[in-house]
Design a protein around this motif. Structure first.
Motif: not given
Length: 606
Positions: A273-281, A458-477
């Motif tokens: 939903s961010d403007l970067f992903c929207r523009y790239l889409d 306090l816990p450690d962080g995890g990696s189960e949602m480590s994906i780049s947000s820049m790669a979360c567009g709907h019209n990219t790979i």
């Protein structure tokens, strides 16, 4: 206790006239970015800023609600590089940023921090070598001829033998001075040195994508493709403008295009939903655009919790990836709720020697949102433990209606602890969300992460949602990494060896899902660990300590050309883009969506 509070970034030289209006048009992430930019360009962070300390421009993606906005922005001195629909890629005069939100025709503006710059054996592993050599049984060999391949990156050396005479166009953006340099003639391109002597990323990536045949044998996946190289400081504006330049060149020569972005950020909404992903889409309908999934698949950068009634807060401690000792911590973090209901955040400092919390900040967030700076300069109690600041901006994002809190921090710890040469004091955060809301918290991963603080539970962080947000567009790979080789020859005759299995998914390869529809990411994986490719000679001249990475030195007509090994989804993404170039040569009518579908449905499952 004396804390300093601000309405809209009074800690910086930027002041926005109406807090409510600014909060609606600038996300918390943008407000923090502006504040950090102001402090970063101050020669002394403890003194008042002067105009000469600031960049001339600040890059921004601007969403407009009326055509009159263009005239208003240009009258302000804004440089507009590109436009798609109602989204503009701009550099705004630094001293005019405060007026941006006074324009009713500006719906929102997004100021981003700089992004992180995230093939011999690799080509064989994916089968690309057989396609290039014509060993597929079809009698046809493909090398990407007739296809435009481009990248937006940093640290490019067009005179490397992998690129000599091959680059059709080179464009460089300096987003902080609002300048654009375009080179089209072979002589001008050959005379260009490099955009960044402290990086070799673009050389490595560009050669994987489309480097030509050389005596070294480390050829690109699509050596016959026409290469368009764009470089910048890696702000969102420069990256996206580079994508437009590649598409423009392809349109002007009536050829299909593939674009590689070996860049990423763990920070962001992860829903496109961010403007970067929207523009790239919007660009993704005209070119196949590959992005790196990220390199945080085994990093402690993610926390997730669905809150119930009267649940304990979600929290951890901040740790630095620079020294790994907690003594100097800087970076960014973000918390995102699944809906618009408010969150709050509180910071506490834990004393490992005494095993108790010794400092608690006021609460930030809640229904009214707002911005807070906790600064040791103005808070004597805080100064007893750390020297520096923590910023927090909270509110509902104008782009997706989700409540978010953005953090920036830069501090040193005053004492080591009795157990070893590590920090005595640790800054911890505690986020509280609404009952039923799922809250995700991310650290930037490049400079900071979330550390287990067993003393405080306090816990450690995890990696189960480590994906780049820049790669979360709907019209990219989105491309993850697999292990390409576990032994690398070095120029001195020795080798480096690893015990991972070739063909497996690389342990560092980020993963997760797009939060608005649950789509798993990455879409598929390509070879990215370890890969040998071209090196920027200006980088090795400036960083001779990196000589241990060199795998080969090839003598050209008047200079040495260097090759080095590297790993990451930065390497797998151009590999995938190069394969798409081969497919497009075979069938130029394939659309970006069809290319993605073919790759996703035919990639082996592991």
């Amino acid at each position: 206790m004396k804390n300093r509070f601000i309405i809209i970034l009074l800690a910086s030289a930027i002041s926005l006239p109406d807090a409510a209006d600014a909060a609606q048009r600038l996300s918390p992430q943008s407000r923090v970015t502006l504040a950090v930019s102001s402090r970063k360009h101050n020669t002394n962070a403890k003194t008042r800023l002067h105009a000469s300390d600031h960049p001339a421009y600040i890059p921004a993606i601007i969403e407009i609600s009326d055509e009159n906005a263009v005239d208003s922005l240009e009258a302000l001195g804004t440089v507009i590089y590109r436009r798609r629909g109602n989204l503009l890629l701009t550099s705004v005069p630094y001293d005019k940023v405060d007026r941006l939100t006074t324009f009713s025709v500006v719906a929102s503006a997004e100021f981003s921090p700089q992004r992180s710059a995230y093939v011999d054996t690799a080509a064989r592993l994916s089968g690309a070598k057989d396609v290039i050599d014509g060993n597929t049984g079809t009698g046809v060999s493909l090398d990407g001829s007739g296809i435009v391949a481009g990248f937006a990156d940093t640290g490019f050396d067009p005179s490397h033998m992998a690129f000599e005479g091959k680059v059709a166009r080179l464009i460089h953006y300096d987003e902080l001075t609002a300048t654009r340099t375009q080179l089209d003639s072979p002589d001008d391109i050959a005379a260009w040195t490099t955009d960044n002597r402290d990086e070799s990323h673009a050389c490595h990536v560009g050669n994987i994508l489309a480097g030509q045949h050389t005596v070294a044998g480390y050829d690109g996946i699509a050596p016959g493709a026409t290469l368009v190289a764009t470089t910048s400081r890696l702000y969102d504006v420069g990256i996206l403008a580079g994508v437009e330049d590649i598409i423009d060149y392809a349109h002007g020569t009536d050829r299909p295009a593939v674009v590689n972005l070996s860049l990423g950020s763990t920070l962001g909404p992860h829903d496109g939903s961010d403007l970067f992903c929207r523009y790239l889409d919007l660009c993704g309908g005209e070119a196949a655009i590959c992005l790196s999934a990220g390199n945080n698949g085994n990093s402690k950068i993610s926390l997730i919790k669905t809150f119930g009634d009267d649940d304990a807060p979600l929290g951890s401690s901040l740790e630095s990836r620079r020294g790994w000792d907690g003594l100097a911590v800087d970076g960014r973090s973000e918390a995102w709720s699944s809906d618009s209901r408010p969150m709050t955040i509180t910071f506490r400092i834990y004393d490992i020697n005494e095993r108790r919390f010794v400092y608690t900040s006021p609460e930030t967030g809640g229904p009214d949102g707002g911005d807070t700076v906790i600064d040791s300069e103005s808070d004597p109690e805080l100064a007893a433990f750390i020297d520096g600041y923590i910023m927090a901006s909270a509110g509902v994002s104008p782009h997706n209606g989700r409540y978010t809190i953005s953090l920036a921090y830069d501090y040193t710890v005053s004492e080591t602890n009795v157990h070893g040469p590590w920090a005595r004091y640790y800054v911890c955060f505690f986020v509280t969300g609404a009952a039923g809301a799922t809250v995700h918290v991310w650290a930037d991963g490049s400079t900071s992460f979330f550390q287990n603080l067993r003393y405080a539970g306090l816990p450690d962080g995890g990696s189960e949602m480590s994906i780049s947000s820049m790669a979360c567009g709907h019209n990219t790979i989105c491309v993850g990494a697999m292990n390409s080789r576990n032994s690398v020859p070095l120029a001195d005759g020795s080798s480096r060896n690893w015990d991972f299995k070739v063909g497996d998914v690389a342990s560092f390869s980020s993963y997760g899902s797009r939060l608005n529809d649950g789509s798993p990411l990455p879409d598929f994986c390509a070879p990215g660990n370890q890969v040998i490719s071209a090196m920027n000679r200006y980088y090795i001249e400036s960083h001779p300590e990196s000589a241990g990475l060199i795998t080969a030195v090839t003598r050209g007509t008047d200079r040495d050309h260097y090759w080095f090994y590297d790993c990451g989804t930065s390497m797998s993404s151009p590999h995938a883009a190069g394969i798409f170039a081969l497919w497009l040569e075979a069938d130029p009518t394939l659309t970006p969506a069809q290319l993605k579908e073919i790759a996703v449905t035919t990639a082996p499952r592991r």
